[in-house]
Design a protein around this motif. Structure first.
Motif: not given
Length: 598
Positions: A156, A461, A514
């Motif tokens: 993160t 991601l 995230n």
């Protein structure tokens, strides 16, 4: 903006319901954003830009580096040394747990750190006659706050740094984080969190699992296991375990074969059977009753105590296996017979989503954090502990680590951190160089590189990064920020900052950490600019809050890893986590205001 909000809504629904694995959801987001290019502004090149993004590649490299350090046994040895002095003192055990976890999590990805320390901490609890429930939630929470010590403590932080750098063209105060950008605040957060976990948390955590728990009693195995003997003249004489499984039916799993005072634990399909052999079978109550009429076998009683299923440590060890994040088992329906063949372990019980599955366990769909009670030979546990499918909830009898490579692994990690901290090269380059060094020096085998990566995080991601770009380019983030400013404009700036922290923490409980920073950092920066505040302060508040998923087991992977072994209920996380969340929100917001100004 409406179209992008619709895509965000779709993402939230899929993350919440988990109808699709998170990596598949991430790929779907890329497809939807590109298909709707006229409205989202995301062309194919931008859609897949997340795979080439600096944050994605850096996280991938750091996961590999963490995997290399893990294989040397450094983390486990640190845990054992810290626990050596703890004895039967609960406070000392908690201190050892926190002290062994938080500092390490500042430099290694906290997910593998917790996975490695679950068996160590469980054994510490059992040796000290303490309920593992008292130590496992503190283990998870300590790893989360420890991740805020450095840039590389959690994926993160790396992603937030990349978003901050991207927004730097619009806001002068924003920039890419340095290695120790927020370490001074991270230390304060760790100290405050540690004091709470050591001196307060154990009063709030019930003893869900008793000290030195009898696994068979805890999983109520005695109600679902029976002994049947192969009678003279049985068609199973001379047959194999596989033949017996076919004869007895799909609901019955043979977990042991007892013969002449010896035991075959998790017997293979091809093991031949003989007259007088006793088959220990695991099934449901209805099938146990039906065994009375099964051909060629005769029931010889139900289990009356754990001694009936016991085996020596050289024959079979009873332990729990936690389904890990990258496990091949996630999404599969449990087939005890196939499990026994593949993993050489007999399944005796199952705890799914924290609830004990009584009776029929065949066909239960497995998920991350589900806990299997198994019996397996010691060498099997060694093999399982070194793999990525499960976390063994007790230390393997004969663990095999590359201890001789430990100094090299530490030197490589120090080099990676030093090069990035001195800004000789970016963290991306130093981390990739560290990966090469790990392989060249033999800390990692080349084939182990791919096993060390948590691929669902990488795909997540890659999927949410273009979603964040769409929020910024279409003005959706600015619009949300305008709504915040218009509704909270009458509040003091520090209260608005605190509200962003709280909102981020709550959203992280529902979706991934995230995803929460991708959605909220652009909004927070725009809101700060709208009220004439420091955007960097708001970015830090969102970044810190995204690593404080204390209110439930699903908000953070480490919470799932301790869910089954601790025997926790959902409310246990709220009971311990809510006060910690409020304390850290206050400490963090005041710390940001002091160090960076608002």
């Amino acid at each position: 903006m409406l179209v992008v909000f619709g895509v965000v809504g779709l993402a939230l629904v899929l993350f919440l319901t988990e109808r699709l694995p998170i990596d598949v959801t991430a790929i779907l987001l890329i497809v939807v954003l590109v298909v709707l290019e006229p409205w989202t502004g995301i062309d194919p090149g931008t859609g897949i830009s997340g795979f080439a993004n600096e944050a994605t590649i850096t996280v991938l490299a750091m996961l590999i580096l963490s995997g290399g350090v893990s294989r040397t046994g450094i983390v486990q040895e640190l845990g054992r040394r810290m626990a050596a002095f703890a004895g039967t003192s609960l406070r000392k055990q908690l201190f050892a747990t926190v002290a062994a976890t938080s500092p390490v999590s500042g430099f290694l990805n906290n997910t593998p750190v917790v996975a490695l320390l679950v068996p160590v901490v469980t054994d510490v609890a059992n040796r000290g006659n303490t309920s593992p429930s008292k130590l496992l939630i503190p283990l998870s929470y300590a790893s989360q706050v420890g991740g805020m010590l450095t840039l590389i403590g959690t994926s993160t932080n790396i992603l937030a740094s990349d978003i901050s750098a991207r927004l730097g063209a619009e806001y002068d105060e924003l920039h890419r984080f340095s290695m120790f950008e927020f370490t001074q605040l991270g230390i304060i957060v760790v100290v405050v969190g540690a004091l709470y976990l050591i001196f307060v948390s154990h009063y709030l955590i019930p003893e869900r699992v008793p000290p030195r728990a009898d696994y068979l009693e805890e999983y109520d195995v005695g109600s679902y296991v029976a002994d049947v003997a192969i009678v003279p003249g049985s068609p199973l004489v001379g047959a194999t375990v596989g033949d017996a499984s076919d004869t007895l039916g799909p609901d019955i799993d043979i977990v042991q074969v007892v013969r002449d005072r010896g035991r075959a634990v998790a017997p293979r399909q091809e093991l031949p059977l003989d007259e007088g052999d006793v088959l220990v079978v695991r099934t449901n109550r209805e099938a146990i009753t039906a065994l009375e009429n099964a051909p060629g076998v005769e029931p010889v009683g139900h289990l009356g105590s754990s001694a009936d299923l016991s085996a020596t440590d050289t024959e079979g060890v009873l332990t729990e296996l936690v389904v890990s994040l990258d496990s091949r088992l996630v999404g599969d329906r449990l087939d005890p017979e196939a499990f026994r063949e593949e993993f050489n372990a007999a399944v005796l019980g199952l705890r799914s989503h924290g609830e004990l599955v009584g009776g029929r366990i065949v066909g239960t769909r497995l998920d991350v954090g589900d806990t299997l009670l198994v019996q397996a030979p010691p060498e099997t546990l060694d093999r399982l502990a070194s793999g990525d499918d499960v976390i063994v909830a007790r230390e393997p009898p004969r663990p095999e680590y590359r201890a001789s490579k430990a100094p090299i692994a530490i030197a490589i990690m120090i080099g990676v951190v030093a090069v990035a901290a001195l800004e000789i090269y970016p963290i991306l380059i130093s981390a990739l160089a560290g990966v090469v060094a790990m392989v060249v020096t033999g800390v990692l085998e080349p084939k182990e590189l791919y096993d060390a990566v948590e691929w669902d995080i990488i795909f997540l991601l890659a999927g949410v990064i273009p979603l964040g770009i769409a929020l910024e380019q279409t003005g959706a983030a600015a619009y949300l920020a305008w709504l915040v400013v218009s509704t909270a404009g009458v509040l003091p700036t520090i209260v608005v900052l605190w509200l962003f922290y709280i909102v981020t923490g709550l959203i992280t409980e529902l979706i991934s950490n995230n995803a929460s920073v991708v959605l909220l950092i652009p909004v927070a920066a725009a809101a700060a600019a709208g009220i004439g505040s420091n955007p960097f302060a708001f970015v830090l508040a969102v970044t810190f809050a995204a690593s404080t998923a204390f209110l439930g087991p699903i908000g953070y992977q480490t919470n799932l890893f301790v869910y089954g072994p601790g025997g926790y209920r959902f409310t246990d996380y709220v009971r311990v986590g809510a006060p910690l969340q409020l304390i850290l929100s206050t400490v963090t917001v005041l710390g940001i205001a002091f160090f960076w100004g608002i």
